[in-house]
Write a protein that holds these residues in place. Structure first.
Motif, PDB file in Angstrom:
ATOM      1  N   GLY A  97       2.505  28.919 -40.224  1.00 26.63           N
ATOM      2  CA  GLY A  97       1.167  29.254 -40.734  1.00 26.63           C
ATOM      3  C   GLY A  97       1.652  29.937 -42.224  1.00 26.63           C
ATOM      4  N   ALA A  98       3.046  30.041 -42.860  1.00 25.53           N
ATOM      5  CA  ALA A  98       2.965  30.028 -44.563  1.00 25.53           C
ATOM      6  C   ALA A  98       3.660  28.965 -44.792  1.00 25.53           C
ATOM      7  CB  ALA A  98       4.237  31.424 -44.353  1.00 25.53           C
ATOM      8  N   GLY A 153      -4.180  32.417 -34.315  1.00 25.75           N
ATOM      9  CA  GLY A 153      -3.119  31.347 -34.149  1.00 25.75           C
ATOM     10  C   GLY A 153      -1.670  31.740 -33.539  1.00 25.75           C
ATOM     11  N   GLY A 154      -1.775  33.376 -34.027  1.00 24.91           N
ATOM     12  CA  GLY A 154      -0.268  34.172 -33.451  1.00 24.91           C
ATOM     13  C   GLY A 154       0.861  33.563 -34.745  1.00 24.91           C
ATOM     14  N   ALA A 155       0.383  33.258 -35.464  1.00 25.48           N
ATOM     15  CA  ALA A 155       1.339  32.785 -36.780  1.00 25.48           C
ATOM     16  C   ALA A 155       1.816  34.027 -37.955  1.00 25.48           C
ATOM     17  CB  ALA A 155       0.273  32.113 -37.518  1.00 25.48           C
ATOM     18  N   LEU A 197     -10.195  33.396 -26.252  1.00 24.41           N
ATOM     19  CA  LEU A 197     -11.010  32.359 -28.320  1.00 24.41           C
ATOM     20  C   LEU A 197      -9.834  31.343 -28.836  1.00 24.41           C
ATOM     21  CD1 LEU A 197     -12.364  35.339 -29.808  1.00 24.41           C
ATOM     22  CD2 LEU A 197     -13.441  33.116 -29.005  1.00 24.41           C
ATOM     23  N   ALA A 198      -8.206  31.792 -28.394  1.00 24.66           N
ATOM     24  CA  ALA A 198      -7.108  31.135 -29.619  1.00 24.66           C
ATOM     25  C   ALA A 198      -7.317  30.011 -28.530  1.00 24.66           C
ATOM     26  CB  ALA A 198      -6.067  32.204 -29.591  1.00 24.66           C
ATOM     27  N   GLN A 199      -7.158  29.537 -26.983  1.00 23.90           N
ATOM     28  CA  GLN A 199      -7.695  28.272 -26.599  1.00 23.90           C
ATOM     29  C   GLN A 199      -8.325  27.411 -27.832  1.00 23.90           C
ATOM     30  OE1 GLN A 199      -5.377  27.934 -24.407  1.00 23.90           O
ATOM     31  NE2 GLN A 199      -5.084  30.228 -23.938  1.00 23.90           N
ATOM     32  N   ILE A 205      -4.315  25.856 -35.114  1.00 22.61           N
ATOM     33  CA  ILE A 205      -3.297  27.005 -34.781  1.00 22.61           C
ATOM     34  C   ILE A 205      -2.146  27.308 -34.199  1.00 22.61           C
ATOM     35  CG2 ILE A 205      -2.119  28.602 -36.623  1.00 22.61           C
ATOM     36  CD1 ILE A 205      -4.121  28.179 -38.175  1.00 22.61           C
ATOM     37  N   TYR A 206      -3.176  28.242 -32.966  1.00 19.97           N
ATOM     38  CA  TYR A 206      -2.652  28.526 -31.717  1.00 19.97           C
ATOM     39  C   TYR A 206      -2.146  27.308 -31.032  1.00 19.97           C
ATOM     40  CZ  TYR A 206      -2.412  30.185 -26.558  1.00 19.97           C
ATOM     41  OH  TYR A 206      -1.434  31.184 -25.123  1.00 19.97           O
ATOM     42  N   HIS A 207      -2.065  26.589 -31.355  1.00 19.46           N
ATOM     43  CA  HIS A 207      -1.504  25.147 -30.238  1.00 19.46           C
ATOM     44  C   HIS A 207      -0.466  24.715 -30.927  1.00 19.46           C
ATOM     45  CE1 HIS A 207      -4.456  24.968 -26.612  1.00 19.46           C
ATOM     46  NE2 HIS A 207      -5.572  25.238 -27.979  1.00 19.46           N
ATOM     47  N   MET A 208      -0.586  24.742 -32.191  1.00 14.84           N
ATOM     48  CA  MET A 208       1.008  24.115 -33.546  1.00 14.84           C
ATOM     49  C   MET A 208       1.985  24.851 -32.660  1.00 14.84           C
ATOM     50  SD  MET A 208      -1.563  23.476 -36.853  1.00 14.84           S
ATOM     51  CE  MET A 208      -2.209  22.522 -37.559  1.00 14.84           C
TER      52      MET A 208
END
Length: 263
Positions: free
Chosen positions: A71-72, A189-191, A205-207, A211-214
């Motif tokens: 994420g960052a 994505g949970g970052a 929705l995240a599926q 970024i969620y999968h990464m």
């Protein structure tokens, strides 16, 4: 050999320019470290009430490092950096000079991608090194971890080329594009916010969010020692997305070159 030499030359030029802007280089390094420490402290504090046994700072950093990297670090260096580079090259009329040189378009495309990949790998070493120095112990196959990071870099660079060639016209557009497209996807994505506290509708929705999968693939591999079969859905989603984005980025780049030649 010609393409390889030209690609290395383009990447070296971009990295040399970045090296001369020492202040930017310091910020590139400081930003992911700050996010890593904040995420680690939040995980450690949150675990005191959410888990039967609180996590140590090192254990918290094992979970915070993948989210921080995705994420960052990789997002801003590969996606944001690719958009900024493409826009700057157009504003400085470097592309016009490219048409007068024997340099091929594919070398230019690969050189930009290689330069930002090098920056991302440097940030990966930095984030991992700081986490290990503070007590983190990473698990999982190093090869699988490297493949997930490489797929994430390719996906980000491909999206960066699409946004930079099709939607950004001036430097001022870069921040608005990254904010409008990226920040909601990073959160979903949970970052920045752990995905396990999402309501069901956001989890559904995240599926569809790469970024969620990464994040999930890297966290499960690094912190839990998961194998390829354990994260197969996340991994193959990333493979498909990365291939699609690189192809779309290349087509967008070719279209931009045709438009620039007519101007």
């Amino acid at each position: 050999m010609k393409y390889w030499t030209e690609t290395i030359a383009i990447a070296q030029r971009i990295l040399t320019e970045l090296g001369r802007r020492r202040r930017s280089l310091i910020f590139w390094a400081a930003f992911p470290i700050a996010v890593l420490i904040l995420n680690g402290l939040i995980f450690a504090e949150r675990s005191k009430t959410a888990l039967p046994e609180p996590l140590t700072l090192g254990q918290s950093l094992e979970r915070a490092a993948p989210a921080t990297l995705v994420g960052a670090a990789l997002f801003f260096s590969c996606l944001g950096g690719s958009v900024a580079t493409v826009v700057a090259e157009r504003e400085h009329r470097t592309l016009k000079r490219l048409f007068l040189s024997p340099l091929s378009g594919i070398s230019y495309f690969l050189g930009i991608g290689l330069a930002h990949s090098a920056i991302a790998l440097g940030q990966t070493v930095l984030v991992g090194g700081v986490a290990i120095a503070l007590g983190a112990r990473f698990q999982g196959s190093p090869l699988l971890i490297a493949m997930i990071i490489l797929l994430s870099i390719l996906a980000y660079v491909g999206v960066g080329f699409i946004l930079g060639t099709q939607l950004a016209r001036r430097t001022e557009d870069v921040n608005t594009l990254v904010a409008a497209f990226g920040v909601p996807l990073l959160i979903l994505g949970g970052a920045f916010v752990p995905a396990f506290i999402f309501p069901q509708i956001l989890l559904d929705l995240a599926q569809y969010n790469p970024i969620y999968h990464m994040n999930e693939a890297l966290t499960k591999t690094v912190a839990e020692g998961s194998t390829l079969s354990d994260i197969a859905f996340h991994f193959w989603f990333l493979v498909g997305f990365a291939v699609l984005m690189v192809a779309a980025g290349w087509l967008s780049y070719q279209r931009m070159l045709r438009v620039e030649r007519r101007l």
